[in-house]
Design a protein around this motif. Structure first.
Motif, PDB file in Angstrom:
ATOM      1  N   TRP A  67       6.260   8.434  -9.701  1.00 57.48           N
ATOM      2  CA  TRP A  67       6.291   7.176  -8.970  1.00 57.48           C
ATOM      3  C   TRP A  67       4.993   7.041  -8.188  1.00 57.48           C
ATOM      4  O   TRP A  67       4.304   8.024  -7.900  1.00 57.48           O
ATOM      5  N   ALA A  68       4.669   5.809  -7.868  1.00 62.92           N
ATOM      6  CA  ALA A  68       3.428   5.529  -7.146  1.00 62.92           C
ATOM      7  C   ALA A  68       3.642   4.342  -6.215  1.00 62.92           C
ATOM      8  O   ALA A  68       4.463   3.456  -6.488  1.00 62.92           O
ATOM      9  N   VAL A  69       2.907   4.344  -5.125  1.00 63.73           N
ATOM     10  CA  VAL A  69       2.899   3.202  -4.212  1.00 63.73           C
ATOM     11  C   VAL A  69       1.477   3.047  -3.687  1.00 63.73           C
ATOM     12  O   VAL A  69       0.780   4.041  -3.437  1.00 63.73           O
ATOM     13  N   GLY A  70       1.031   1.806  -3.578  1.00 64.65           N
ATOM     14  CA  GLY A  70      -0.341   1.601  -3.152  1.00 64.65           C
ATOM     15  C   GLY A  70      -0.547   0.296  -2.407  1.00 64.65           C
ATOM     16  O   GLY A  70       0.282  -0.622  -2.471  1.00 64.65           O
ATOM     17  N   LEU A  71      -1.648   0.232  -1.698  1.00 65.96           N
ATOM     18  CA  LEU A  71      -2.063  -0.966  -0.983  1.00 65.96           C
ATOM     19  C   LEU A  71      -3.371  -1.448  -1.600  1.00 65.96           C
ATOM     20  O   LEU A  71      -4.342  -0.689  -1.683  1.00 65.96           O
ATOM     21  N   ASN A  72      -3.379  -2.698  -2.033  1.00 67.78           N
ATOM     22  CA  ASN A  72      -4.565  -3.300  -2.644  1.00 67.78           C
ATOM     23  C   ASN A  72      -5.116  -4.382  -1.726  1.00 67.78           C
ATOM     24  O   ASN A  72      -4.370  -5.248  -1.246  1.00 67.78           O
ATOM     25  N   TRP A  73      -6.408  -4.341  -1.509  1.00 70.42           N
ATOM     26  CA  TRP A  73      -7.078  -5.353  -0.680  1.00 70.42           C
ATOM     27  C   TRP A  73      -8.109  -6.060  -1.561  1.00 70.42           C
ATOM     28  O   TRP A  73      -9.067  -5.461  -2.027  1.00 70.42           O
ATOM     29  N   TYR A  74      -7.850  -7.344  -1.808  1.00 72.05           N
ATOM     30  CA  TYR A  74      -8.758  -8.177  -2.587  1.00 72.05           C
ATOM     31  C   TYR A  74      -9.671  -8.921  -1.612  1.00 72.05           C
ATOM     32  O   TYR A  74      -9.255  -9.892  -0.976  1.00 72.05           O
ATOM     33  N   LEU A  75     -10.908  -8.465  -1.494  1.00 78.43           N
ATOM     34  CA  LEU A  75     -11.820  -9.155  -0.593  1.00 78.43           C
ATOM     35  C   LEU A  75     -12.182 -10.530  -1.142  1.00 78.43           C
ATOM     36  O   LEU A  75     -12.336 -11.495  -0.381  1.00 78.43           O
ATOM     37  N   ASN A  76     -12.326 -10.607  -2.445  1.00 81.45           N
ATOM     38  CA  ASN A  76     -12.559 -11.875  -3.142  1.00 81.45           C
ATOM     39  C   ASN A  76     -12.172 -11.666  -4.594  1.00 81.45           C
ATOM     40  O   ASN A  76     -11.593 -10.629  -4.941  1.00 81.45           O
ATOM     41  N   ARG A  77     -12.510 -12.604  -5.440  1.00 85.21           N
ATOM     42  CA  ARG A  77     -12.115 -12.490  -6.848  1.00 85.21           C
ATOM     43  C   ARG A  77     -12.791 -11.319  -7.540  1.00 85.21           C
ATOM     44  O   ARG A  77     -12.278 -10.805  -8.534  1.00 85.21           O
ATOM     45  N   ASN A  78     -13.909 -10.853  -7.002  1.00 85.62           N
ATOM     46  CA  ASN A  78     -14.696  -9.833  -7.687  1.00 85.62           C
ATOM     47  C   ASN A  78     -14.647  -8.453  -7.047  1.00 85.62           C
ATOM     48  O   ASN A  78     -14.936  -7.460  -7.723  1.00 85.62           O
ATOM     49  N   VAL A  79     -14.322  -8.367  -5.790  1.00 87.45           N
ATOM     50  CA  VAL A  79     -14.351  -7.089  -5.073  1.00 87.45           C
ATOM     51  C   VAL A  79     -12.938  -6.734  -4.604  1.00 87.45           C
ATOM     52  O   VAL A  79     -12.245  -7.563  -4.009  1.00 87.45           O
ATOM     53  N   ARG A  80     -12.559  -5.476  -4.866  1.00 94.61           N
ATOM     54  CA  ARG A  80     -11.200  -5.033  -4.569  1.00 94.61           C
ATOM     55  C   ARG A  80     -11.222  -3.556  -4.198  1.00 94.61           C
ATOM     56  O   ARG A  80     -12.014  -2.780  -4.735  1.00 94.61           O
ATOM     57  N   THR A  81     -10.337  -3.152  -3.293  1.00 99.70           N
ATOM     58  CA  THR A  81     -10.234  -1.749  -2.936  1.00 99.70           C
ATOM     59  C   THR A  81      -8.777  -1.305  -3.007  1.00 99.70           C
ATOM     60  O   THR A  81      -7.866  -2.096  -2.741  1.00 99.70           O
ATOM     61  N   PHE A  82      -8.556  -0.051  -3.414  1.00 97.52           N
ATOM     62  CA  PHE A  82      -7.225   0.522  -3.561  1.00 97.52           C
ATOM     63  C   PHE A  82      -7.069   1.731  -2.635  1.00 97.52           C
ATOM     64  O   PHE A  82      -8.023   2.490  -2.428  1.00 97.52           O
ATOM     65  N   VAL A  83      -5.853   1.956  -2.190  1.00 97.70           N
ATOM     66  CA  VAL A  83      -5.422   3.244  -1.655  1.00 97.70           C
ATOM     67  C   VAL A  83      -4.027   3.469  -2.233  1.00 97.70           C
ATOM     68  O   VAL A  83      -3.111   2.697  -1.963  1.00 97.70           O
ATOM     69  N   THR A  84      -3.872   4.520  -3.037  1.00 97.72           N
ATOM     70  CA  THR A  84      -2.630   4.730  -3.779  1.00 97.72           C
ATOM     71  C   THR A  84      -2.193   6.185  -3.700  1.00 97.72           C
ATOM     72  O   THR A  84      -3.038   7.097  -3.799  1.00 97.72           O
ATOM     73  N   TYR A  85      -0.902   6.385  -3.537  1.00 98.45           N
ATOM     74  CA  TYR A  85      -0.328   7.731  -3.619  1.00 98.45           C
ATOM     75  C   TYR A  85       0.550   7.780  -4.860  1.00 98.45           C
ATOM     76  O   TYR A  85       1.386   6.897  -5.082  1.00 98.45           O
ATOM     77  N   GLU A  86       0.366   8.818  -5.688  1.00 99.81           N
ATOM     78  CA  GLU A  86       1.169   8.963  -6.890  1.00 99.81           C
ATOM     79  C   GLU A  86       1.647  10.406  -7.023  1.00 99.81           C
ATOM     80  O   GLU A  86       0.889  11.355  -6.795  1.00 99.81           O
ATOM     81  N   GLU A  87       2.892  10.533  -7.420  1.00 99.88           N
ATOM     82  CA  GLU A  87       3.517  11.857  -7.552  1.00 99.88           C
ATOM     83  C   GLU A  87       4.189  11.949  -8.920  1.00 99.88           C
ATOM     84  O   GLU A  87       4.939  11.054  -9.315  1.00 99.88           O
ATOM     85  N   THR A  88       3.921  13.034  -9.632  1.00 99.45           N
ATOM     86  CA  THR A  88       4.480  13.234 -10.964  1.00 99.45           C
ATOM     87  C   THR A  88       5.119  14.606 -11.059  1.00 99.45           C
ATOM     88  O   THR A  88       4.465  15.618 -10.775  1.00 99.45           O
ATOM     89  N   GLU A  89       6.397  14.635 -11.481  1.00 92.34           N
ATOM     90  CA  GLU A  89       7.126  15.883 -11.693  1.00 92.34           C
ATOM     91  C   GLU A  89       7.191  16.179 -13.190  1.00 92.34           C
ATOM     92  O   GLU A  89       7.167  15.260 -14.021  1.00 92.34           O
ATOM     93  N   PHE A  90       7.332  17.471 -13.518  1.00 92.37           N
ATOM     94  CA  PHE A  90       7.343  17.890 -14.912  1.00 92.37           C
ATOM     95  C   PHE A  90       8.523  18.811 -15.182  1.00 92.37           C
ATOM     96  O   PHE A  90       8.945  19.566 -14.306  1.00 92.37           O
ATOM     97  N   ASP A  91       9.021  18.745 -16.398  1.00 97.22           N
ATOM     98  CA  ASP A  91       9.994  19.712 -16.886  1.00 97.22           C
ATOM     99  C   ASP A  91       9.289  20.634 -17.862  1.00 97.22           C
ATOM    100  O   ASP A  91       8.720  20.187 -18.865  1.00 97.22           O
ATOM    101  N   GLY A  92       9.317  21.937 -17.555  1.00 96.56           N
ATOM    102  CA  GLY A  92       8.633  22.893 -18.408  1.00 96.56           C
ATOM    103  C   GLY A  92       7.148  22.887 -18.157  1.00 96.56           C
ATOM    104  O   GLY A  92       6.643  22.340 -17.171  1.00 96.56           O
TER     105      GLY A  92
END
Length: 446
Positions: free
Chosen positions: A399-424
């Motif tokens: 699962w993942a959750v993030g905050l996206n900031w679109y300064l304009n149509r061309n410039v964008r910044t992300f901050v995202t946390y993602e966690e992945t579990e595995f079997d085996g």
């Protein structure tokens, strides 16, 4: 007496003939004058047209949020330059074994050239400069005489995965979901496609070299080819039901015969969001026959809300020595986003109503995005000895959750946390450690 009468008659005849001759001359002169007047008018019109044409520019240069370009005055010829830069940070949490490195990196650096010739023919070339070597992402030409029928040839995105078909700079989260790992990325081939009834129905069908799940290809290592097709419908686009106009549902799939060899196994490697391999086939395992994929998909956008979901099944015959079987791997994902500002979500990204300009009190657009996804490897891959459970996981879910900031149509910044579990995927039948990662990205797409 008779002679005078004759003389009179002859005189009248001469006078009449003279009058008629003069009248004919006058008519001819009038016609000539009229023709001359018309010729002068035509000449003047030609001069005005020439002057007007000379006053118009031969070519028009422009620069806007869609790129920098130049085009002919009639729009029949044009050239546009675009590009993108993704400056990322990857920071792994709870990595006590220090298996991964926290790093800043250039995730993507591309220059894109689009062109049009003779109005109906387009082309696009897009190389990728990030990484250790230069690669060609896209290179194709397209005949687009009608929106209902377009012919494309070259290297481009396969018409399969909904999220992969989305622009690389307009996805909700910085990395793609696990369902895209079972769909082809970019391939070389020939495709027919178009839109019907004002975009209510979109379709694409083509013949391609064929690539492994999640992979891109440069050439084919065998004679067989792969058929790929996709049908996508917006059932309410032309209705007055505004809340449902941006609902789209579709189905895509591929079919082909694949034979791997020592120079190319034609089998995939599955990677996590942090780009770490968590599944790979054992050495000596090759694709060995029929491969097909089925990918149902949908999205829904309304106001500030966006939703994208897809499921993927990839079935592949594999062989290792004398052993062979058909494996069916599956994956699915659901992504959603909500804009915190008064902006509109769409599959084509977010264009802030108030682009970043602190002097005017404008701060762009803010968005919260999240995802849940899973990928399951067929148990037969391990039972048949085609994969090693000590080094490869049988399932990944994250699962993942993030905050996206679109300064304009061309410039964008992300901050995202993602966690992945595995079997085996670890020794002694244990599970591979959970991957916990923080992504940061500053992106410019022009």
């Amino acid at each position: 007496m008779k002679s005078s009468v004759v003389a009179t008659v002859l005189g009248l005849m001469l006078m009449t003939a003279s009058a008629l001759a003069q009248s004919d001359i006058d008519q001819r002169i009038s016609r000539l004058e009229e023709e001359l007047r018309l010729l002068r008018q035509e000449r003047e019109a030609e001069k005005r047209a020439a002057a007007e044409k000379a006053s118009k520019p031969v070519a028009i240069a422009y620069a806007d949020e869609k790129g920098l370009g130049i085009k002919s005055a009639d729009g029949g010829f044009g050239l546009r330059f675009r590009g993108q830069i993704k400056a990322d940070g990857r920071f792994f949490l709870d990595d006590t074994a220090e298996a991964y490195s926290d790093t800043f990196l250039i995730r993507s650096a591309r220059i894109r050239v689009d062109g049009t010739v003779f109005r109906d023919f387009d082309f696009m070339i897009q190389p990728e400069f990030a990484g250790s070597s230069l690669s060609l992402q896209d290179a194709y030409l397209e005949w687009r005489r009608w929106p209902e029928l377009r012919l494309r040839a070259g290297k481009f995105k396969s018409p399969v995965s909904l999220e992969r078909l989305q622009s690389d700079t307009e996805t909700m989260l910085p990395e793609l979901g696990l369902a895209t790992a079972l769909a082809p990325n970019r391939d070389i081939g020939l495709q027919l496609g178009g839109e019907l009834w004002g975009g209510v129905v979109g379709y694409a069908v083509g013949v391609f070299n064929g690539v492994a799940d999640g992979a891109s290809g440069e050439a084919d290592f065998g004679d067989s080819k792969e058929v790929e097709a996709r049908l996508f419908v917006h059932p309410f686009r032309q209705t007055d039901l505004k809340p449902l106009q941006a609902l789209g549902v579709g189905l895509a799939g591929t079919w082909g015969d694949v034979q791997g060899a020592t120079n190319s196994t034609a089998l995939p490697v599955f990677r996590s969001a942090g780009q770490n391999a968590f599944f790979a086939y054992r050495s000596g395992t090759f694709a060995g026959g029929e491969r097909y994929r089925v990918v149902p998909q949908m999205y829904y956008y309304w106001g500030r809300f966006g939703l994208l979901a897809e499921y993927a099944l990839s079935a592949q015959e594999v062989r290792r020595g004398a052993a062979s079987t058909q494996l069916e791997n599956t994956a699915w994902q659901v992504e959603a986003s909500v804009l915190l500002t008064d902006d509109v979500a769409s599959y084509r990204g977010v264009s802030p109503k108030r682009p970043f300009d602190p002097t005017k009190g404008n701060w762009g657009a803010l968005e919260i995005a999240g995802r849940y996804n899973e990928l399951d490897v067929d148990d037969a891959a391990f039972l048949g000895g085609f994969a090693d459970p000590v080094t490869s996981a049988t399932q990944a879910r994250g699962w993942a959750v993030g905050l996206n900031w679109y300064l304009n149509r061309n410039v964008r910044t992300f901050v995202t946390y993602e966690e992945t579990e595995f079997d085996g995927g670890a020794a002694a039948g244990t599970d591979r450690p959970t991957e916990k990662i923080v992504f940061t990205r500053l992106q410019l797409a022009y």
